[in-house]
Design an enzyme around this catalytic site. Sequence first.
Site, PDB file in Angstrom:
ATOM      1  N   SER A 102      27.255 -37.460  19.684  1.00  0.00           N
ATOM      2  CA  SER A 102      27.941 -36.681  20.706  1.00  0.00           C
ATOM      3  C   SER A 102      27.427 -35.252  20.766  1.00  0.00           C
ATOM      4  O   SER A 102      26.255 -35.016  21.011  1.00  0.00           O
ATOM      5  CB  SER A 102      29.449 -36.748  20.452  1.00  0.00           C
ATOM      6  OG  SER A 102      30.183 -36.145  21.474  1.00  0.00           O
ATOM      7  N   ASP A 243      27.998 -33.173  27.486  1.00  0.00           N
ATOM      8  CA  ASP A 243      27.625 -33.106  26.082  1.00  0.00           C
ATOM      9  C   ASP A 243      26.534 -34.145  25.818  1.00  0.00           C
ATOM     10  O   ASP A 243      26.049 -34.807  26.735  1.00  0.00           O
ATOM     11  CB  ASP A 243      28.836 -33.294  25.177  1.00  0.00           C
ATOM     12  CG  ASP A 243      29.397 -34.705  25.215  1.00  0.00           C
ATOM     13  OD1 ASP A 243      29.210 -35.384  26.248  1.00  0.00           O
ATOM     14  OD2 ASP A 243      30.036 -35.134  24.233  1.00  0.00           O
ATOM     15  N   ASP A 245      26.268 -37.142  24.615  1.00  0.00           N
ATOM     16  CA  ASP A 245      26.376 -38.544  25.026  1.00  0.00           C
ATOM     17  C   ASP A 245      27.129 -38.707  26.343  1.00  0.00           C
ATOM     18  O   ASP A 245      27.418 -39.826  26.760  1.00  0.00           O
ATOM     19  CB  ASP A 245      27.019 -39.390  23.931  1.00  0.00           C
ATOM     20  CG  ASP A 245      28.495 -39.100  23.715  1.00  0.00           C
ATOM     21  OD1 ASP A 245      28.931 -37.969  24.034  1.00  0.00           O
ATOM     22  OD2 ASP A 245      29.215 -39.981  23.220  1.00  0.00           O
ATOM     23  N   ASP A 247      30.140 -38.224  27.432  1.00  0.00           N
ATOM     24  CA  ASP A 247      31.510 -38.722  27.599  1.00  0.00           C
ATOM     25  C   ASP A 247      32.488 -37.579  27.844  1.00  0.00           C
ATOM     26  O   ASP A 247      33.685 -37.794  27.969  1.00  0.00           O
ATOM     27  CB  ASP A 247      31.952 -39.565  26.406  1.00  0.00           C
ATOM     28  CG  ASP A 247      32.035 -38.796  25.103  1.00  0.00           C
ATOM     29  OD1 ASP A 247      31.578 -37.640  25.044  1.00  0.00           O
ATOM     30  OD2 ASP A 247      32.560 -39.361  24.112  1.00  0.00           O
TER      31      ASP A 247
END
Length: 456
Positions: A102, A243, A245, A247
């Site tokens: 992340s 960010d 990843d 999400d």
Amino acid sequence: MTISFGTDGVRGVANVDLTPEDAFALGRAGSFVLARQESGVRPRIMVGKDTRLSGDMLEAALAAGICSTGADVLTLGVIPTPAVAWLVSKYKASCGVVISASHNPVEDNGIKFFGPDGFKLPDDIEAEIERTVNEALEIPRPQGVDVGRVYDVPEALNNYVNHVASLYGLQQDLSALTVAVDCANGAAYQAGPLLLQQLGARVICINDAPNGANINERCGSTHPESLKKAVLQYRADLGIAYDGDADRCIAIDERGEEVDGDRIMVICGLDLKRRGELGPAGVVATVMSNIGLDIAFRRENVAVQSCKVGDRYVLEKMQQSGAILGGEQSGHIIFLQHATCGDGLLTSMKVMEAMVRSGLPLSVLAQEMERFPQQLVNLRSTRPAAVLEHPAVAQALAEAQTRLGEFGRLVVRPSGTEPLIRIMAQGPEQHLVEELIASVSAAVQQAEAEMDAAQA
């Protein structure tokens, strides 16, 4: 070998705390627990990743572990986390796996699973996977033609982008908007611009050239400084920062001011409320959300429910209460009508949809929430749980909460993803917040030092 799931999968420094051997074992155990072979049907497991250099290494080991159980691997390449969650359901896969840490720095990586319904795994299933690895339970090893294979799914990214675009709720497109997009040199570097261009926006991209080492490096949702400059330089209507990843996201208004997850929830929640779609359950926010969020929603008779930090706890509370909107100040926003987890691309699109529907600039929409003084500090700790139980820390916390009173909030907790203690205080006056943060931080550091000395 010891595997332990945190609040968002298994994480650690790649090739040190999270090794190829760990990934292989997780692939075998996860496949065994989640994809037990039905008669005549070979299980299929989807694997996606972000742009970290270590992603290739861990993907190869994970895929080998999965194939060794007789399941096939469908590799999705570099793709947002929420895309994996959606594609698992679309392709009727047995489960999905994301290789990502992340917003963490490049040396970290992680492995997290999604079930066949696209939701993150419940605690009991993660515990079963842990036990399978840690107790070295016997897992069958098929032979010959029964060993699994690896297949690429090149159309996965476009399928996901088209899906998100189909959730846009207006006849009028985004052609009136100029959008600066910070892709964090991560999983959104293709998907983010593709989505917004497909919806007609004029897109200005920054940090969209990943080299394997620059993910989240002074960019993205945790470092929006360069995006603020880009919004002002190009006179954009707004900026969006994802960010690593993708999400989560935060926004920047046309004046260069940050619009965090709390304000995004207020903008989208009030938009849903005024269209009669929100429902009596209202919204779900975490204990880290600003008090201004509660006030903004209650002014419009919208219920606010609170939960622990972590998007899995937000989702759990939403499912229990029937809420369709929930999220975190960090920008993890869940639109449960459309997605099973936080989705930065979907969130950014819904913010722009609210702008187009209202005809108002983002700065005006953001003013519906007055932000109370709030401060967050992160302190390194090798034993966060023990430190927080230290008598001096407990006393400092009690005194700080008393001084904040009913119009303030103090949250001190171990991070679920890093070796940190997070200290957040908010209240009616900035000087009081800063003073209390300092006193609690001093108590935490003193306790840490005492424990270090005792151990030595």
